[in-house]
Design a protein around this motif. Structure first.
Motif, PDB file in Angstrom:
ATOM      1  N   ARG A  67      13.291  15.256 -31.062  1.00  0.00           N
ATOM      2  CA  ARG A  67      12.923  13.994 -31.690  1.00  0.00           C
ATOM      3  C   ARG A  67      14.204  13.378 -32.240  1.00  0.00           C
ATOM      4  NH1 ARG A  67       7.700  15.596 -35.445  1.00  0.00           N
ATOM      5  NH2 ARG A  67       6.603  16.908 -33.921  1.00  0.00           N
ATOM      6  N   ALA A  68      14.339  12.081 -32.116  1.00  0.00           N
ATOM      7  CA  ALA A  68      15.576  11.440 -32.570  1.00  0.00           C
ATOM      8  C   ALA A  68      15.272  10.068 -33.152  1.00  0.00           C
ATOM      9  CB  ALA A  68      16.559  11.308 -31.411  1.00  0.00           C
ATOM     10  N   ARG A  69      16.038   9.693 -34.166  1.00  0.00           N
ATOM     11  CA  ARG A  69      15.887   8.386 -34.789  1.00  0.00           C
ATOM     12  C   ARG A  69      17.217   7.650 -34.763  1.00  0.00           C
ATOM     13  NH1 ARG A  69      18.139   8.261 -39.894  1.00  0.00           N
ATOM     14  NH2 ARG A  69      18.688  10.312 -40.753  1.00  0.00           N
ATOM     15  N   LEU A  70      17.140   6.370 -34.981  1.00  0.00           N
ATOM     16  CA  LEU A  70      18.334   5.556 -35.198  1.00  0.00           C
ATOM     17  C   LEU A  70      18.521   5.390 -36.699  1.00  0.00           C
ATOM     18  CD1 LEU A  70      17.739   2.822 -32.481  1.00  0.00           C
ATOM     19  CD2 LEU A  70      19.667   4.410 -32.518  1.00  0.00           C
ATOM     20  N   PRO A  71      19.734   5.553 -37.214  1.00  0.00           N
ATOM     21  CA  PRO A  71      19.941   5.372 -38.654  1.00  0.00           C
ATOM     22  C   PRO A  71      19.691   3.925 -39.066  1.00  0.00           C
ATOM     23  CG  PRO A  71      22.041   5.664 -37.518  1.00  0.00           C
ATOM     24  CD  PRO A  71      20.979   5.928 -36.512  1.00  0.00           C
ATOM     25  N   MET A  72      18.970   3.737 -40.169  1.00  0.00           N
ATOM     26  CA  MET A  72      18.641   2.413 -40.667  1.00  0.00           C
ATOM     27  C   MET A  72      19.359   2.201 -42.000  1.00  0.00           C
ATOM     28  SD  MET A  72      16.668   1.382 -38.259  1.00  0.00           S
ATOM     29  CE  MET A  72      16.025  -0.098 -39.001  1.00  0.00           C
TER      30      MET A  72
END
Length: 246
Positions: free
Chosen positions: A216-221
């Protein structure tokens, strides 16, 4: 451009013939309450092919077709869908590190078209979408893709989870874009054969898919808004794949 700009066929026999000839049918609209042996024949064929179907009032059909629709209208995709088996095998013949994109219940056709365009620019080998519940590949999506829909192979599967398991068995790592993780997309080695999973605009990737993927991966906000438009997020993730592979 609206749904009336998509190629449509109408009439019971015409739709039956389209099914039998293997046309890429996005959706079939049937008038509520119809009866008769031809309608039963059509419904049997629809069930066998697992087509996306909606039962609608006659007013809806009148808007979709000015002709004698006989209670049936089908929208035909302007793009021919490919077999996932053939596309995956072909991708591995052409490169040792193919890149695939899975769209889990994406609903907005303009997002769909924009994602197709970015996918083509990033060298995605195939886009995989569900048979039901996703945005149609209609004229609006094709236009937004700037013609890329004719260049990137697009496959339909009964369920996205089927594609996840198939790709994993083909030694492709599955990476789902989600905010429900501490890992960013920059923490993952994307130089391996990879499939990126993007989810629904409101709900994201479904929980059953999140349980099945490898990462699972996210983009930093960094701002106050907590999420990106899905097509923008997809572009950022795909270009991280490109960056790592350059």
């Amino acid at each position: 451009m609206n749904e009336n700009d998509t190629t449509k066929i109408f009439g019971i026999r015409a739709v039956i013939e389209a099914i039998e000839s293997g046309k890429s049918i996005d959706k079939i609209y049937l008038q509520k309450g119809l009866s008769g042996y031809l309608i039963k024949d059509l419904e049997n064929q629809i069930r066998k092919g697992d087509y996306n179907i909606s039962y609608v009032p006659v007013e809806k059909l009148n808007k979709l077709s000015k002709g004698n629709h006989q209670g049936v209208v089908a929208s035909i995709s302007p793009v021919e869908f490919k077999s996932m088996d053939e596309v995956v095998q072909s991708a591995f013949k052409n490169t040792s590190t193919p890149l695939f994109l899975l769209l889990d219940q994406l609903t907005d056709v303009r997002n769909f078209g924009a994602i197709i365009r970015t996918a083509e620019c990033c060298g995605v080998n195939a886009i995989i979408i569900p048979e039901k519940g996703g945005a149609p590949l209609n004229a609006d999506a094709v236009k937004t893709s700037a013609g890329a829909a004719f260049s990137v192979p697009i496959c339909k599967v009964n369920h996205i989870k089927d594609a996840v398991f198939y790709l994993q068995s083909s030694n492709v790592q599955l990476v789902a874009a989600t905010e429900k993780t501490n890992d960013t997309i920059y923490d993952i080695d994307l130089k391996k054969p990879t499939a990126i999973v993007m989810g629904n605009e409101a709900k994201g990737v479904s929980s059953s898919i999140l349980k099945s993927v490898d990462y699972r991966a996210r983009l930093p906000m960094l701002g106050k808004i907590e999420s990106l438009n899905v097509s923008v997020a997809c572009g950022a993730i795909l270009y991280e794949v490109v960056r790592q592979r350059l």
